[in-house]
Enzyme design. Structure first.
Site, short mmCIF file in Angstrom:
data_model
loop_
_atom_site.label_atom_id
_atom_site.label_comp_id
_atom_site.label_asym_id
_atom_site.label_seq_id
_atom_site.Cartn_x
_atom_site.Cartn_y
_atom_site.Cartn_z
CD GLU A 215 -30.85 16.99 17.41
OE1 GLU A 215 -32.03 17.29 17.13
OE2 GLU A 215 -29.99 16.79 16.54
CD GLU B 142 -28.59 13.08 15.02
OE1 GLU B 142 -28.82 13.96 14.16
OE2 GLU B 142 -29.41 12.72 15.88
#
Length: 824
Positions: A420, A516
């Site tokens: 991220e 994820e």
């Protein structure tokens, strides 16, 4: 063929010495503690690995300082209300005349964080990143034979530097490495396997040899390959000439016959024994464990392991070990992998940093695939004092350390360069991604490079197309939550899911992975991989509860009048400093390794179980449950609901059958067809104690069933150990499960507020006591703790003494229990 060559000569050579025992520790910012003459007589004796942040704080005060938790914690809920600070470690040692004639270095597998190291008052250097292995040469600064040397390490875990619990201290293993001046470099052996078939395989070695002598050195580099039976199955000899004060890389290839391939189901390991001989004298020996396996990532076929397609059934993990904190004991790391393997996981993502050597060794041994991840942050910070302060200077050193240490592990199938990353859609992020990816490919061209992307339009203010130049640097594109477009938090439309398909259309040979995924989307993620080979699987957030990011998976109650959609603005309900919640509560397993509701659901998704039945916790009138995106409905496998007789309870049944019939005490209380595209049937049942049965039907025939029954009241304690024989080594562990049972031996699932007192006799110690309650802040290190849902855990650590130790457990009004652990 099997060679008859023996390896006796190299077995007597000792290169690595365990350096974990006999340290002194002080949690205080003192001056001049690096000096040999510093008075450390009052410092505490510790053995490594050691994490001071899991230890009880001084000045305990109810609701302010409890166990290791403090309301004044700098990181608050993000780091689980734990405390960092500054700490010092010192160790004294002497060396023999023979050892002093060699090269001596000290190796740290991980120190959190910002560590400075001295030897005999001489500063060796700094290591900012808390997850990187590193080492220093001690040779020029060592004392004479018989004189005392002092290693000093200062550690500063300060400021807001982590988004989760990091722990503090020398929390991984330390070794002393002693070699001849002519030696194989640390991390200097790289093993790859090619041309693999059932008949033979080629083992390729790249060996880096260094000559610290002032003159040219000639010798022979010999490598033997040893199979799992201890037999020599391949040999290579090569004459070498190394210039003075220079290093050379030597290539070798050995073909072995009838290789046993490393796989998930059969994780066969080999090892190379590489030695340097100068005349008849062995000057260095290095052992390297490896596996023979072939991996391929193909947009049309998916991920292939030894030619067979494997869908990644993965879990993200942080590095803590529950009541042990961040301390990376080998047995704790191995147990973690064992639990996941038993529950059907075949892959781990080491979010968001390099793991311990011990964890990777366990994955090699047990057959668990690994995505090894380097960084959570590049240049743009997520916390003001995180890795952004060090990235520009240190990224190459830290990335190289991960790659060089880990590249021989057959369990590792991908390298992740980030998670991220905020600058991903910008030119800066594109340039950095290329630098990092190129560095990975330089040091290991055998595995693909990936990275985990997240897209939150309300937060990033960027379009998806702006990420594409960054993604083009990757071999496997990783996406966080991209199949969860309809979730109310992400507030995205189907274009996000379609984006992955469009990326595949652009790059038909490329593969994609969900780095994820949310627990409640396990079915959608798995089905996507079943029908689209280019989607090679997913990693759930998360496999285990972990300390920190406290409460992100914990559901809350809110008034029925409030709307269901909460979006990003409403996520404060789950991301808030809510004392006394200290752990994430988002795992398939709780903090001590017990299965939770999302794990049972996933058992059905992965066809491990045909049917599962769980019951939701009752909700106060006028309220409703707000289920966290990272959570699951608050439900357990229990039919103990005293006080709710005649009232409605909500029962969830998970199955791939077409129809579910629910029976209570022999009578049908509900029937439902499973809606298409789901595996869930939900019933409102008038509670009565007894037995509730869920039956699954296909084509009108009963295929499966599962029962829950009301237990008796708590009557006794039962202790069950994972291993009743452990080694007389200072860090071997026995994990003892604690169960509160009724007179029939059933675990009582609603036994929550029972204090269990423990007593250990024998030469061992209790190093951790825990339960699965994310709000129980009591000490992990005293001898009393409550159970949660009828269960608890005691971790017993051996010392160096052979003998029996006895763990006793007692509680008011319960029959106590004891268990014997043999230490040999």
């Amino acid at each position: 063929m099997i060679f008859t060559t023996t390896i006796v000569s190299s077995q007597s050579y000792k290169r690595i010495t365990n350096f974990n025992e006999g340290w002194l520790f002080l949690k205080e910012n003192v001056s001049n503690a690096e000096g040999n003459n510093f008075n450390d007589a009052d410092w505490r004796k510790v053995n490594l690995p050691h994490d001071w942040s899991i230890e009880d704080l001084p000045n305990q005060s109810p609701n302010e300082i409890v166990g290791p938790f403090s309301k004044n914690s700098n990181g608050k809920a993000a780091t689980g209300w734990t405390v960092g600070g500054t700490g010092w470690y010192r160790k004294k040692f002497t060396l023999s005349k023979n050892e002093l004639s060699k090269q001596v270095s000290i190796y740290f597998d991980g120190v959190y964080m910002n560590s400075d190291v001295w030897i005999n008052g001489q500063y060796l250097g700094n290591q900012p990143y808390g997850y990187s292995p590193f080492y220093f040469d001690l040779t020029p600064y060592l004392k004479k034979e018989g004189e005392e040397n002092v290693i000093a390490v200062r550690i500063r875990n300060e400021g807001k530097n982590s988004r989760w619990y990091s722990g503090s201290g020398i929390y991984r293993n330390v070794s002393l490495i002693i070699t001849d001046p002519l030696h194989i470099d640390h991390w200097g052996v790289f093993v790859t396997t090619t041309e693999i078939s059932s008949n033979q395989a080629k083992v390729n070695l790249l060996v880096k040899v260094t000559n610290k002598w002032d003159n040219i050195k000639n010798g022979v580099l010999t490598t033997r390959i040893i199979n799992s039976k201890g037999e020599v199955v391949g040999v290579s000899d090569k004459k070498i000439e190394i210039q003075n004060l220079q290093s050379s890389e030597i290539k070798e290839s050995i073909t072995i016959q009838n290789p046993k391939l490393w796989s998930i189901d059969s994780p066969t390991l080999y090892k190379t024994i590489t030695e340097i001989k100068e005349g008849n004298r062995i000057v260095d020996v290095v052992e390297t464990s490896f596996g023979i396996r072939d991996i391929k990532f193909d947009g049309k076929q998916g991920f292939l392991l030894n030619g067979k397609r494997v869908i990644l059934k993965g879990g993200c993990i942080h590095h803590d070990n529950g009541p042990l904190g961040a301390a990376a004991f080998e047995r704790a790391e191995e147990r973690k992998v064992e639990i996941l393997k038993k529950s059907g996981f075949n892959a781990i993502r080491t979010s968001h940093n390099p793991p311990s050597q011990a964890l990777l060794d366990a994955c090699d041994k047990l057959g668990m695939l690994v995505m090894d991840e380097a960084f959570d942050t590049w240049v743009r910070p997520k916390n003001s004092e995180d890795y952004n302060l060090n990235f520009n200077e240190w990224w190459k050193k830290d990335l190289d350390a991960m790659l060089l240490r880990d590249r021989n592990h057959p369990s590792i199938i991908m390298w992740s360069i980030g998670n991220e990353i905020y600058e991903a859609p910008d030119l800066l992020g594109q340039e950095l991604a290329k630098k990092l990816a190129d560095e990975v490919r330089k040091l290991d061209p055998t595995r693909p490079v990936t990275e985990a992307f997240v897209y939150l339009p309300g937060y990033t203010k960027k379009s998806l197309t702006e990420y594409i130049p960054h993604m083009d640097n990757l071999d496997v594109e990783g996406y966080n939550y991209f199949l969860e477009a309809k979730d109310v938090y992400f507030q995205r439309d189907s274009s996000v899911v379609n984006f992955v398909d469009k990326q595949h259309d652009r790059n038909p040979n490329k593969t994609f992975v969900v780095t994820e995924s949310l627990p409640k989307f396990a079915l959608e993620n798995y089905n996507k991989s079943l029908v689209s080979p280019y989607m090679i699987g997913s990693f759930k957030w998360t496999a285990f509860d972990y300390i920190g990011e406290a409460g992100i998976g914990k559901s809350r109650l809110k008034p029925e009048s409030r709307p269901d959609g909460y979006g990003i603005a409403g996520m404060g309900m789950f991301f808030k400093d809510e004392w006394p919640i200290f752990n994430s509560a988002c795992g398939d397993f709780d903090l001590i390794g017990n299965k939770k509701q999302a794990s049972y659901y996933q058992d059905v998704v992965w066809d491990i179980s045909p049917i599962e039945i769980l019951v939701r916790n009752p909700i106060v009138a006028g309220m409703k449950e707000a289920i966290s995106p990272w959570g699951f409905p608050q439900e357990i496998k229990s039919w103990n609901w005293a006080g709710l007789e005649g009232k409605k309870v909500k029962v969830d049944v998970y199955t791939k059958c077409q129809k579910v019939v629910l029976k209570l005490n022999g009578k049908i209380v509900g029937e439902q067809d499973i809606p298409e595209g789901t595996i869930t049937a939900t019933f409102d049942v008038d509670y009565q104690p007894g037995i509730i049965i869920a039956e699954g039907y296909k084509g009108g025939k009963k295929i499966c069933s599962q029962i829950l029954k009301t237990t008796g009241v708590p009557a006794a304690i039962r202790l069950v150990t994972d291993r009743n024989i452990i080694n007389a080594a200072v860090n071997d562990l026995s994990f003892v499960s604690v169960e509160v049972i009724d007179k029939q031996g059933n675990v009582v699932p609603n036994a929550d507020n029972i204090d269990i007192e423990y007593e250990l006799t024998g030469d061992a110690s209790i190093v951790g006591i825990g339960n699965g309650n994310p709000s129980d802040m009591s000490s992990f290190q005293t001898n009393t703790k409550k159970v949660f849902q009828g269960r608890g855990l005691v971790v017993v650590k051996a010392n160096n003494t052979i003998g029996d130790v006895i763990l006793k457990a007692k509680a008011k009004d319960l029959v106590g229990s004891n268990i014997t652990i043999k230490i040999k």
